[in-house]
Every structure is written in structure tokens, then in C-alpha cells.
Design a protein around this motif. Structure first.
Motif, PDB file in Angstrom:
ATOM      1  N   MET A  69       0.849  -1.191   0.000  1.00  0.00           N
ATOM      2  CA  MET A  69       0.000   0.000   0.000  1.00  0.00           C
ATOM      3  C   MET A  69       0.889   1.246   0.000  1.00  0.00           C
ATOM      4  O   MET A  69       1.857   1.341   0.752  1.00  0.00           O
ATOM      5  N   VAL A  70       0.554   2.206  -0.837  1.00  0.00           N
ATOM      6  CA  VAL A  70       1.312   3.449  -0.933  1.00  0.00           C
ATOM      7  C   VAL A  70       0.663   4.492  -0.029  1.00  0.00           C
ATOM      8  O   VAL A  70      -0.544   4.727  -0.096  1.00  0.00           O
ATOM      9  N   VAL A  71       1.475   5.072   0.845  1.00  0.00           N
ATOM     10  CA  VAL A  71       0.977   6.118   1.743  1.00  0.00           C
ATOM     11  C   VAL A  71       1.331   7.481   1.162  1.00  0.00           C
ATOM     12  O   VAL A  71       2.509   7.785   0.913  1.00  0.00           O
ATOM     13  N   ASN A  72       0.318   8.289   0.918  1.00  0.00           N
ATOM     14  CA  ASN A  72       0.541   9.632   0.391  1.00  0.00           C
ATOM     15  C   ASN A  72       0.783  10.595   1.545  1.00  0.00           C
ATOM     16  O   ASN A  72      -0.071  10.766   2.413  1.00  0.00           O
ATOM     17  N   ARG A  73       1.981  11.197   1.570  1.00  0.00           N
ATOM     18  CA  ARG A  73       2.293  12.165   2.612  1.00  0.00           C
ATOM     19  C   ARG A  73       1.679  13.516   2.276  1.00  0.00           C
ATOM     20  O   ARG A  73       1.653  13.927   1.128  1.00  0.00           O
ATOM     21  N   GLU A  74       1.199  14.191   3.303  1.00  0.00           N
ATOM     22  CA  GLU A  74       0.701  15.549   3.132  1.00  0.00           C
ATOM     23  C   GLU A  74       1.714  16.506   3.745  1.00  0.00           C
ATOM     24  O   GLU A  74       2.232  16.267   4.834  1.00  0.00           O
ATOM     25  N   GLY A  75       1.997  17.621   3.036  1.00  0.00           N
ATOM     26  CA  GLY A  75       2.936  18.589   3.555  1.00  0.00           C
ATOM     27  C   GLY A  75       4.371  18.222   3.217  1.00  0.00           C
ATOM     28  O   GLY A  75       4.644  17.177   2.623  1.00  0.00           O
ATOM     29  N   PRO A  76       5.304  19.091   3.587  1.00  0.00           N
ATOM     30  CA  PRO A  76       6.708  18.879   3.250  1.00  0.00           C
ATOM     31  C   PRO A  76       7.310  17.699   4.006  1.00  0.00           C
ATOM     32  O   PRO A  76       6.892  17.370   5.114  1.00  0.00           O
ATOM     33  N   THR A  77       8.312  17.098   3.402  1.00  0.00           N
ATOM     34  CA  THR A  77       9.027  16.009   4.053  1.00  0.00           C
ATOM     35  C   THR A  77       9.979  16.579   5.100  1.00  0.00           C
ATOM     36  O   THR A  77      10.181  17.802   5.188  1.00  0.00           O
ATOM     37  N   HIS A  78      10.577  15.678   5.877  1.00  0.00           N
ATOM     38  CA  HIS A  78      11.529  16.123   6.902  1.00  0.00           C
ATOM     39  C   HIS A  78      12.697  16.874   6.263  1.00  0.00           C
ATOM     40  O   HIS A  78      13.119  17.924   6.764  1.00  0.00           O
ATOM     41  N   ARG A  79      13.194  16.350   5.160  1.00  0.00           N
ATOM     42  CA  ARG A  79      14.308  17.016   4.487  1.00  0.00           C
ATOM     43  C   ARG A  79      13.908  18.394   3.967  1.00  0.00           C
ATOM     44  O   ARG A  79      14.692  19.353   4.050  1.00  0.00           O
ATOM     45  N   GLN A  80      12.687  18.488   3.449  1.00  0.00           N
ATOM     46  CA  GLN A  80      12.207  19.779   2.950  1.00  0.00           C
ATOM     47  C   GLN A  80      12.048  20.781   4.094  1.00  0.00           C
ATOM     48  O   GLN A  80      12.360  21.962   3.951  1.00  0.00           O
ATOM     49  N   ARG A  81      11.564  20.295   5.239  1.00  0.00           N
ATOM     50  CA  ARG A  81      11.429  21.183   6.398  1.00  0.00           C
ATOM     51  C   ARG A  81      12.797  21.669   6.866  1.00  0.00           C
ATOM     52  O   ARG A  81      12.953  22.831   7.252  1.00  0.00           O
ATOM     53  N   GLN A  82      13.770  20.794   6.826  1.00  0.00           N
ATOM     54  CA  GLN A  82      15.130  21.180   7.200  1.00  0.00           C
ATOM     55  C   GLN A  82      15.668  22.254   6.249  1.00  0.00           C
ATOM     56  O   GLN A  82      16.303  23.222   6.683  1.00  0.00           O
ATOM     57  N   ALA A  83      15.409  22.061   4.968  1.00  0.00           N
ATOM     58  CA  ALA A  83      15.882  23.033   3.968  1.00  0.00           C
ATOM     59  C   ALA A  83      15.222  24.393   4.175  1.00  0.00           C
ATOM     60  O   ALA A  83      15.881  25.441   4.084  1.00  0.00           O
ATOM     61  N   LEU A  84      13.922  24.390   4.461  1.00  0.00           N
ATOM     62  CA  LEU A  84      13.203  25.640   4.710  1.00  0.00           C
ATOM     63  C   LEU A  84      13.724  26.332   5.961  1.00  0.00           C
ATOM     64  O   LEU A  84      13.886  27.562   5.989  1.00  0.00           O
ATOM     65  N   ALA A  85      14.001  25.545   6.990  1.00  0.00           N
ATOM     66  CA  ALA A  85      14.523  26.109   8.237  1.00  0.00           C
ATOM     67  C   ALA A  85      15.905  26.710   8.012  1.00  0.00           C
ATOM     68  O   ALA A  85      16.230  27.775   8.567  1.00  0.00           O
ATOM     69  N   THR A  86      16.711  26.052   7.210  1.00  0.00           N
ATOM     70  CA  THR A  86      18.045  26.567   6.899  1.00  0.00           C
ATOM     71  C   THR A  86      17.959  27.889   6.154  1.00  0.00           C
ATOM     72  O   THR A  86      18.675  28.850   6.466  1.00  0.00           O
ATOM     73  N   LYS A  87      17.055  27.965   5.171  1.00  0.00           N
ATOM     74  CA  LYS A  87      16.893  29.203   4.408  1.00  0.00           C
ATOM     75  C   LYS A  87      16.410  30.339   5.313  1.00  0.00           C
ATOM     76  O   LYS A  87      16.851  31.480   5.176  1.00  0.00           O
ATOM     77  N   GLN A  88      15.510  30.024   6.234  1.00  0.00           N
ATOM     78  CA  GLN A  88      15.030  31.051   7.152  1.00  0.00           C
ATOM     79  C   GLN A  88      16.165  31.546   8.058  1.00  0.00           C
ATOM     80  O   GLN A  88      16.290  32.738   8.312  1.00  0.00           O
ATOM     81  N   GLN A  89      16.988  30.623   8.523  1.00  0.00           N
ATOM     82  CA  GLN A  89      18.113  30.979   9.382  1.00  0.00           C
ATOM     83  C   GLN A  89      19.093  31.888   8.635  1.00  0.00           C
ATOM     84  O   GLN A  89      19.596  32.869   9.192  1.00  0.00           O
ATOM     85  N   ILE A  90      19.337  31.571   7.387  1.00  0.00           N
ATOM     86  CA  ILE A  90      20.223  32.395   6.564  1.00  0.00           C
ATOM     87  C   ILE A  90      19.613  33.780   6.350  1.00  0.00           C
ATOM     88  O   ILE A  90      20.297  34.808   6.475  1.00  0.00           O
ATOM     89  N   ALA A  91      18.321  33.811   6.027  1.00  0.00           N
ATOM     90  CA  ALA A  91      17.651  35.083   5.761  1.00  0.00           C
ATOM     91  C   ALA A  91      17.661  35.980   6.999  1.00  0.00           C
ATOM     92  O   ALA A  91      17.878  37.199   6.897  1.00  0.00           O
ATOM     93  N   GLU A  92      17.418  35.398   8.167  1.00  0.00           N
ATOM     94  CA  GLU A  92      17.412  36.192   9.393  1.00  0.00           C
ATOM     95  C   GLU A  92      18.796  36.767   9.695  1.00  0.00           C
ATOM     96  O   GLU A  92      18.928  37.928  10.090  1.00  0.00           O
ATOM     97  N   ALA A  93      19.826  35.956   9.496  1.00  0.00           N
ATOM     98  CA  ALA A  93      21.192  36.426   9.730  1.00  0.00           C
ATOM     99  C   ALA A  93      21.556  37.527   8.738  1.00  0.00           C
ATOM    100  O   ALA A  93      22.148  38.556   9.113  1.00  0.00           O
ATOM    101  N   ALA A  94      21.186  37.331   7.476  1.00  0.00           N
ATOM    102  CA  ALA A  94      21.497  38.317   6.449  1.00  0.00           C
ATOM    103  C   ALA A  94      20.771  39.633   6.702  1.00  0.00           C
ATOM    104  O   ALA A  94      21.358  40.713   6.558  1.00  0.00           O
ATOM    105  N   ARG A  95      19.517  39.552   7.110  1.00  0.00           N
ATOM    106  CA  ARG A  95      18.758  40.781   7.360  1.00  0.00           C
ATOM    107  C   ARG A  95      19.414  41.596   8.474  1.00  0.00           C
ATOM    108  O   ARG A  95      19.525  42.825   8.367  1.00  0.00           O
TER     109      ARG A  95
END
Length: 202
Positions: free
Chosen positions: A1-27
């Protein structure tokens, strides 16, 4: 059975968090040092993220600034607030709501506006982005003025009203009154609202 995930994956959440951390530091660095003086290396040190990761996430410094702009604008929900002000049956009240929105924008992102103005002088990518933003902003202003055109002061055309509107919301005026002259944001908002109503509706 294939389980369809809703929302970003763990890796995607990590990538988004990294980008936010960079943006906050840069600002923070852009506000402190300016766009030109801030290096990718400095951003990496402040964010505690390796330089290659920053290049992988964004590509260059201009992309980081554009990301900061998008993040700030998203928190304000500008389009929705413009619609609500434009749809207000009382044109004076709608203009006063716009004054409140403009005050919110300056409070939330004046530092980013200043950095963007500096960046435009040295970075064509940012210059193009700012032209796009300003064109979109002007279209939003024009739609509002066209909606209240029957209520404009006698002899005032839509183009005239737009010229006045754009001049009244210049960042330089906010800087002079609030940051240099010491006006409170409430006083600035009231002044802007009164001028909107007086200058546009008569």
C-alpha cells in the motif's frame, strides 16, 4: 500500500529552516553593515551555516535579499488588505485603512527598504526586482483610486490622485517624520490618513 504524505518532508522542512536561518542572519547584517559591506562569509558566520550551503540554498546575495523581501511582504498580506480598503463603501474610511497599512509596512520592513535602495545601485538583479515590485505597487494604488474616482475632489483626475498618493507614501517622508523628527507611528498614520482624505477627496 502506498501512503501519500501531506505537507513537506523532513528534508524539505530542514531546507526551509536553513533558508530562514540564513535570511534572518542576512537581514540583521544588512541593517547593521549595509548590503555592499555584507559578505556571504559574514552571513555564514552569523548564521553558523557553511558557505557552500548558503550558495546551494540561494546562489548569491541578491537571491537572499529577494527572499527576505518576500518573507516580510507575506507577513503583511498586502493584497488582501488593499482589497478590503478598496471595497469599503466609505471612500474616506478606505483611505484611512490604507494609511494604516502603509504604517504597518514601514514598521515591518523599513530596514529592508533601505537595504534594497542601496542594493539597486550595485546589483542589476535587485534593480529589476524593485522595478517589478514598484510597478505592482503602483497598479494596486491605481485600482484603489479608480474605484473611488467618482468621489475625487473636483478637477482631480485619477492620474493626479495617483501622483499625490505615491508622493505621500515615499519612504523619505516616513524617515523624516518618524525617525528624524521623532513622530510616533500613530501620529504619522493620522497625518497620512488626513492628507489622503484632504488631498484626494477634497
Amino acid at each position: 500500500m502506498v501512503v501519500n504524505r501531506e505537507g513537506p518532508t523532513h528534508r524539505q522542512r530542514q531546507a526551509l529552516a536553513t533558508k530562514q536561518q540564513i535570511a534572518e542572519a542576512a537581514r540583521a547584517l544588512f541593517a547593521e553593515r549595509g548590503y555592499v559591506a555584507t559578505t556571504i562569509t559574514a552571513i555564514a558566520e552569523t548564521a553558523d551555516i557553511p558557505v557552500p550551503t548558503i550558495y546551494s540554498a540561494f546562489g548569491n546575495k541578491a537571491a537572499i535579499l529577494k527572499d527576505i523581501l518576500k518573507r516580510v511582504v507575506a507577513t503583511l498580506n498586502v493584497s488582501r488588505q488593499h482589497e478590503q480598503a478598496r471595497d469599503d463603501p466609505d471612500p474616506a474610511r478606505g483611505l484611512r485603512r490604507l494609511a494604516g497599512l502603509q504604517r504597518e509596512q514601514f514598521e515591518a520592513m523599513y530596514d529592508v527598504m533601505t537595504v534594497t535602495t542601496e542594493a539597486v545601485r550595485v546589483d542589476p538583479e535587485i534593480a529589476e526586482e524593485l522595478r517589478r515590485i514598484m510597478a505592482s505597487r503602483e497598479r494596486g494604488f491605481r485600482r484603489h483610486i479608480e474605484a473611488i474616482a467618482p468621489h475625487l475632489a473636483p478637477g482631480t483626475t485619477v492620474d493626479d490622485a495617483l501622483d499625490v498618493y505615491i508622493t505621500l507614501v515615499l519612504p523619505e517622508i516616513y524617515h523624516s517624520l518618524v525617525l528624524e523628527r521623532g513622530w510616533s507611528p500613530d501620529r504619522y498614520e493620522a497625518w497620512l490618513a488626513d492628507n489622503f482624505v484632504h488631498q484626494l477627496l477634497g
